[in-house]
Design a protein around this motif. Structure first.
Motif, PDB file in Angstrom:
ATOM      1  N   LEU A 119       0.827  -1.205   0.000  1.00 30.65           N
ATOM      2  CA  LEU A 119       0.000   0.000   0.000  1.00 30.65           C
ATOM      3  C   LEU A 119       0.867   1.264   0.000  1.00 30.65           C
ATOM      4  CD1 LEU A 119      -2.760  -1.114   2.520  1.00 30.65           C
ATOM      5  CD2 LEU A 119      -3.097  -0.620   0.088  1.00 30.65           C
ATOM      6  N   ALA A 120       1.974   1.225   0.755  1.00 27.73           N
ATOM      7  CA  ALA A 120       2.889   2.375   0.759  1.00 27.73           C
ATOM      8  C   ALA A 120       3.541   2.548  -0.605  1.00 27.73           C
ATOM      9  CB  ALA A 120       3.945   2.189   1.848  1.00 27.73           C
ATOM     10  N   ILE A 121       3.896   1.428  -1.242  1.00 29.02           N
ATOM     11  CA  ILE A 121       4.524   1.486  -2.568  1.00 29.02           C
ATOM     12  C   ILE A 121       3.571   2.076  -3.597  1.00 29.02           C
ATOM     13  CG2 ILE A 121       5.363   0.047  -4.475  1.00 29.02           C
ATOM     14  CD1 ILE A 121       6.435  -1.880  -2.267  1.00 29.02           C
ATOM     15  N   VAL A 122       2.339   1.570  -3.596  1.00 32.91           N
ATOM     16  CA  VAL A 122       1.364   2.055  -4.585  1.00 32.91           C
ATOM     17  C   VAL A 122       0.995   3.506  -4.289  1.00 32.91           C
ATOM     18  CG1 VAL A 122      -0.924   1.668  -5.570  1.00 32.91           C
ATOM     19  CG2 VAL A 122       0.499  -0.284  -4.951  1.00 32.91           C
ATOM     20  N   GLY A 123       0.911   3.834  -3.003  1.00 31.48           N
ATOM     21  CA  GLY A 123       0.663   5.233  -2.656  1.00 31.48           C
ATOM     22  C   GLY A 123       1.769   6.132  -3.187  1.00 31.48           C
ATOM     23  N   THR A 124       3.018   5.677  -3.093  1.00 31.42           N
ATOM     24  CA  THR A 124       4.140   6.450  -3.638  1.00 31.42           C
ATOM     25  C   THR A 124       4.000   6.625  -5.144  1.00 31.42           C
ATOM     26  OG1 THR A 124       5.596   5.593  -1.895  1.00 31.42           O
ATOM     27  CG2 THR A 124       6.654   6.555  -3.836  1.00 31.42           C
ATOM     28  N   LEU A 159      -2.169  13.449  -5.210  1.00 29.21           N
ATOM     29  CA  LEU A 159      -1.939  13.525  -3.775  1.00 29.21           C
ATOM     30  C   LEU A 159      -3.059  12.867  -2.981  1.00 29.21           C
ATOM     31  CD1 LEU A 159      -0.405  14.559  -1.293  1.00 29.21           C
ATOM     32  CD2 LEU A 159      -1.646  16.736  -1.552  1.00 29.21           C
ATOM     33  N   ASP A 160      -4.314  13.101  -3.356  1.00 24.79           N
ATOM     34  CA  ASP A 160      -5.432  12.577  -2.574  1.00 24.79           C
ATOM     35  C   ASP A 160      -5.415  11.052  -2.501  1.00 24.79           C
ATOM     36  OD1 ASP A 160      -6.283  15.137  -2.130  1.00 24.79           O
ATOM     37  OD2 ASP A 160      -7.797  15.121  -3.714  1.00 24.79           O
ATOM     38  N   ARG A 161      -5.247  10.408  -3.656  1.00 27.40           N
ATOM     39  CA  ARG A 161      -5.220   8.940  -3.679  1.00 27.40           C
ATOM     40  C   ARG A 161      -3.968   8.420  -2.967  1.00 27.40           C
ATOM     41  NH1 ARG A 161      -7.761   4.337  -3.082  1.00 27.40           N
ATOM     42  NH2 ARG A 161      -7.098   2.670  -4.513  1.00 27.40           N
ATOM     43  N   GLY A 162      -2.866   9.134  -3.129  1.00 26.65           N
ATOM     44  CA  GLY A 162      -1.646   8.724  -2.453  1.00 26.65           C
ATOM     45  C   GLY A 162      -1.800   8.743  -0.938  1.00 26.65           C
ATOM     46  N   LEU A 163      -2.393   9.831  -0.407  1.00 20.43           N
ATOM     47  CA  LEU A 163      -2.593   9.921   1.033  1.00 20.43           C
ATOM     48  C   LEU A 163      -3.574   8.872   1.544  1.00 20.43           C
ATOM     49  CD1 LEU A 163      -2.661  13.751   1.789  1.00 20.43           C
ATOM     50  CD2 LEU A 163      -0.973  12.078   2.565  1.00 20.43           C
ATOM     51  N   LEU A 178      -4.000   5.826   0.398  1.00 18.09           N
ATOM     52  CA  LEU A 178      -3.287   4.558   0.514  1.00 18.09           C
ATOM     53  C   LEU A 178      -2.218   4.623   1.606  1.00 18.09           C
ATOM     54  CD1 LEU A 178      -2.884   3.582  -3.242  1.00 18.09           C
ATOM     55  CD2 LEU A 178      -4.544   2.727  -1.591  1.00 18.09           C
ATOM     56  N   GLY A 179      -1.596   5.782   1.770  1.00 14.69           N
ATOM     57  CA  GLY A 179      -0.615   5.937   2.830  1.00 14.69           C
ATOM     58  C   GLY A 179      -1.232   5.707   4.198  1.00 14.69           C
ATOM     59  N   ASN A 180      -2.419   6.258   4.415  1.00 12.13           N
ATOM     60  CA  ASN A 180      -3.104   6.063   5.694  1.00 12.13           C
ATOM     61  C   ASN A 180      -3.519   4.615   5.904  1.00 12.13           C
ATOM     62  OD1 ASN A 180      -3.469   8.582   7.352  1.00 12.13           O
ATOM     63  ND2 ASN A 180      -4.155   9.368   5.368  1.00 12.13           N
ATOM     64  N   ARG A 181      -3.946   3.950   4.838  1.00 13.25           N
ATOM     65  CA  ARG A 181      -4.286   2.527   4.966  1.00 13.25           C
ATOM     66  C   ARG A 181      -3.043   1.708   5.300  1.00 13.25           C
ATOM     67  NH1 ARG A 181      -7.270   0.924  -0.388  1.00 13.25           N
ATOM     68  NH2 ARG A 181      -6.916  -1.158   0.520  1.00 13.25           N
ATOM     69  N   SER A 182      -1.919   2.091   4.733  1.00 12.56           N
ATOM     70  CA  SER A 182      -0.667   1.408   5.045  1.00 12.56           C
ATOM     71  C   SER A 182      -0.329   1.550   6.520  1.00 12.56           C
ATOM     72  CB  SER A 182       0.463   1.977   4.182  1.00 12.56           C
ATOM     73  OG  SER A 182       1.710   1.435   4.566  1.00 12.56           O
ATOM     74  N   VAL A 183      -0.462   2.748   7.056  1.00 18.22           N
ATOM     75  CA  VAL A 183      -0.176   2.976   8.465  1.00 18.22           C
ATOM     76  C   VAL A 183      -1.129   2.168   9.341  1.00 18.22           C
ATOM     77  CG1 VAL A 183      -0.120   4.703  10.307  1.00 18.22           C
ATOM     78  CG2 VAL A 183       0.829   5.245   8.059  1.00 18.22           C
TER      79      VAL A 183
END
Length: 463
Positions: free
Chosen positions: A393-398, A406-410, A412-417
Motif C-alpha cells: 500500500l505504501a509502494i502504490v501510494g508512492t 496527492l489525494d489517492r496517495g494519502l 493509501l498511505g493512511n491505509r498502510s499505516v
C-alpha cells in the motif's frame, strides 16, 4: 538487569580507588552507564548494587559495559580512562568475526555455527558493527564452487532421530507464520534464535547417519535463514548477515542446493536493500545459475525476482523487465508441476510476484506500470501476509504521488499505516519513510502535515 560474569577473585581495588577519585556515587555511576548503554542500543538496568559488586566483589559485567564504565568515570575525571585502570583489562569485545566464517570442513562448520548461536544476544552483540557486503565474498564463492558436501554423518553425543527433525521443522513452520503476520520483532518470530541455541545445537553435536544428517543440516539451515530474516526485518543487519552465512554453509552440509539457492537469494535481497545493487545482481544471478539444474522452478523464479529488484534499484529498466519476465515464466512452469516445492517457498505465487513488481516499477518511477501490477497483487490476503500488504500500500501510494495524485496517495498511505501499526518491522517502516519523502512537494499542505505527524506518532517514523 544485564547478566554479569561471576569470577572468584579479590575486590577490584583499582576500580574502587578510581571511583573515589572521580567523586561519583555508585548510584550516579550506574545511572550514567545505563544512559550510555541505551545510547548504544542496549537496554540495561544497573543500580548502585551493581557498581558495588564490580568494585567490592571483583565482578566483571559483560562487554561492552566495561568500556562504558570507563567512559563514565572518564567524564568525571576529565581525562581518558583505560580498561586496565579500572581493573578490567582482560574484558574483551565479542570476536568481530564470529559468524562470518564459511569453513570447508563440515565438522568445523558445526563448530562455527553453534559458537555463533551461543554468542548472539541482541542487546549487546556486535555493538557498533554494521553490514558489510564484502563479508559475503568468501561464503558466496565457496558455495558457488561446491554447493554440496560429500558426506553428512557425524559421531558425537546422543543419537539423532526423525522425531528430532520433525520438532525442528514444526518450529520453522511456526516462525514463518508468525513472521508473515506480525513481523520479525514479534517475540515468537524472534524465538528462532533460542531454538537454534537450545534445540538445534545439541542435535548437531550428536550422532547421526548420512541420511539423517542431510535432513538435519537442511532444517537447521532453514532455521538459521529464518533467524537472519527476523533480525533483518528489525534492522539488525550485522546479525542477519551472520545468520545467512551460516544458513548457506549448513545448506551445503545438507547437500540441499535449492535451499542454498534460496539463502543466497535472500542474501542478495539484503544487499540490495542496503544499497549494494551490483553485488545483489551478482548473487542473484549466481544463485540461479548454480541451482538451475537442481532447484524447482519456483525457487529459481524467486532468484529472478530479486535480480529484477536489484536491477530496478540500480536504474536498469531493461534488465529489470527481462528478469521479471523470467520469474513470471518460471512461476507458470511451477504451477504446471505444483506439489513438489519445499514448504519454505510456498509463499511465492503470482500475487506475490505482482506485489514485488510494484516495487520494481516504483523504483523505476513508472507509476502506470505500478498500478497495472497492483491490480494483480490485490489477491494477497492481509490476514496472512500483513506486513507485505502494508508495504505494498505504501509502494502504490508512492506511485500515485509520482503521478501527482496527492489525494489517492494519502488515502493509501493512511491505509498502510493502519496495517503496519500492528507489525513490528523496521524494514516495513522504510517503505513509509520513502512514502514521506515522496510527499516533499506538498509539505505545506495541512493533510500532508497531519499524515507525517501521524507516522511519527504511531510508527516512530521521523519526518
Amino acid at each position: 538487569m544485564a547478566a554479569t560474569i561471576r569470577r572468584t577473585r579479590p575486590p577490584n581495588t583499582d576500580l574502587a580507588r578510581l571511583i573515589e577519585a572521580s567523586g561519583a556515587s555508585h548510584k550516579s555511576l550506574a545511572l550514567r552507564v545505563n544512559q550510555l548503554a541505551r545510547a548504544s542500543g542496549i537496554e540495561t538496568d544497573y543500580s548502585h548494587t551493581s557498581v558495588a559488586n564490580w568494585a567490592r566483589r571483583g565482578m566483571t559485567p559483560k562487554w561492552p559495559i566495561p568500556k562504558l564504565l570507563a567512559q563514565a568515570i572518564a567524564e568525571r575525571l576529565g581525562r581518558p580512562v583505560r580498561l586496565e585502570e579500572i581493573g578490567m583489562g582482560e574484558a574483551e569485545a565479542p570476536d568481530a568475526n564470529v559468524g562470518l566464517d564459511f569453513p570447508r570442513d563440515p565438522t568445523d562448520a558445526i563448530r562455527t555455527a553453534t559458537s555463533f548461536w551461543s554468542s548472539v544476544n541482541r542487546r549487546d552483540f556486535l555493538a557498533g558493527s554494521g553490514f558489510a557486503a564484502s563479508a559475503f565474498t568468501v561464503p558466496v564463492t565457496r558455495w558457488l564452487v561446491s554447493p554440496a558436501d560429500d558426506t553428512a554423518d557425524h559421531a558425537g553425543g546422543r543419537r539423532v532421530g526423525r522425531a528430532d527433525l520433525d520438532e525442528l521443522r514444526e518450529a520453522a513452520d511456526d516462525a514463518r507464520r508468525w513472521d508473515s503476520r506480525y513481523g520479525g520483532g514479534n517475540w515468537k518470530a524472534g524465538s528462532v534464535t533460542t531454538c537454534l541455541r537450545e534445540r538445534a545445537t545439541p542435535l548437531l553435536r550428536g550422532s547421526f547417519s548420512d541420511d539423517v544428517g542431510r535432513d538435519l543440516f537442511s532444517v537447521t539451515a532453514e532455521l538459521s535463514r529464518l533467524a537472519g530474516w527476523t533480525a533483518f526485518d528489525v534492522g539488525e543487519h550485522e546479525v542477519a548477515q551472520r545468520h545467512f552465512i551460516q544458513a548457506l554453509r549448513l545448506a551445503r552440509a545438507g547437500a540441499d542446493v535449492q535451499l542454498g539457492c534460496y539463502v543466497l537469494t535472500t542474501m542478495a535481497m539484503q544487499s540490495l536493500l542496503r544499497g549494494f545493487t551490483n553485488e545483489a545482481v551478482d548473487m542473484a544471478q549466481g544463485a540461479f545459475e548454480r541451482a538451475k539444474h537442481n532447484a524447482v522452478p519456483k525457487v529459481l523464479a524467486f532468484a529472478k525476482l530479486i535480480e529484477a529488484r536489484a536491477h530496478a534499484r540500480g536504474g536498469d529498466p531493461r534488465s529489470a523487465s527481462r528478469a521479471l519476465a523470467g520469474s513470471e515464466d518460471l512461476l507458470a512452469r511451477a504451477n504446471e508441476r505444483s506439489g513438489d516445492e519445499p514448504v519454505w517457498i510456498d509463499f511465492y505465487d503470482h500475487a506475490r510476484l505482482s506485489a514485488d513488481a510494484t516495487e520494481v516499477f516504483r523504483d523505476l518511477k513508472d507509476p502506470r506500470a505500478v498500478l497495472a501490477w497492483n491490480r494483480q497483487a490485490a489477491a494477497m490476503p492481509p490476514g496472512v501476509f500483513t506486513r507485505s500488504v502494508g508495504m505494498r500500500l505504501a509502494i502504490v501510494g508512492t506511485a500515485h504521488l509520482q503521478a501527482r495524485d496527492l489525494d489517492r496517495g494519502l488515502e493509501l498511505g493512511n491505509r498502510s499505516v493502519d496495517i503496519l501499526a500492528r507489525v513490528e518491522s523496521i524494514r516495513a517502516l522504510d517503505y513509509v519513510r520513502e512514502f514521506n519523502d515522496a510527499l516533499a512537494p506538498w509539505r505545506r499542505e495541512p493533510a500532508v502535515r497531519e499524515f507525517v505527524h501521524r507516522t511519527r506518532r504511531e510508527l516512530g517514523v521521523a519526518a
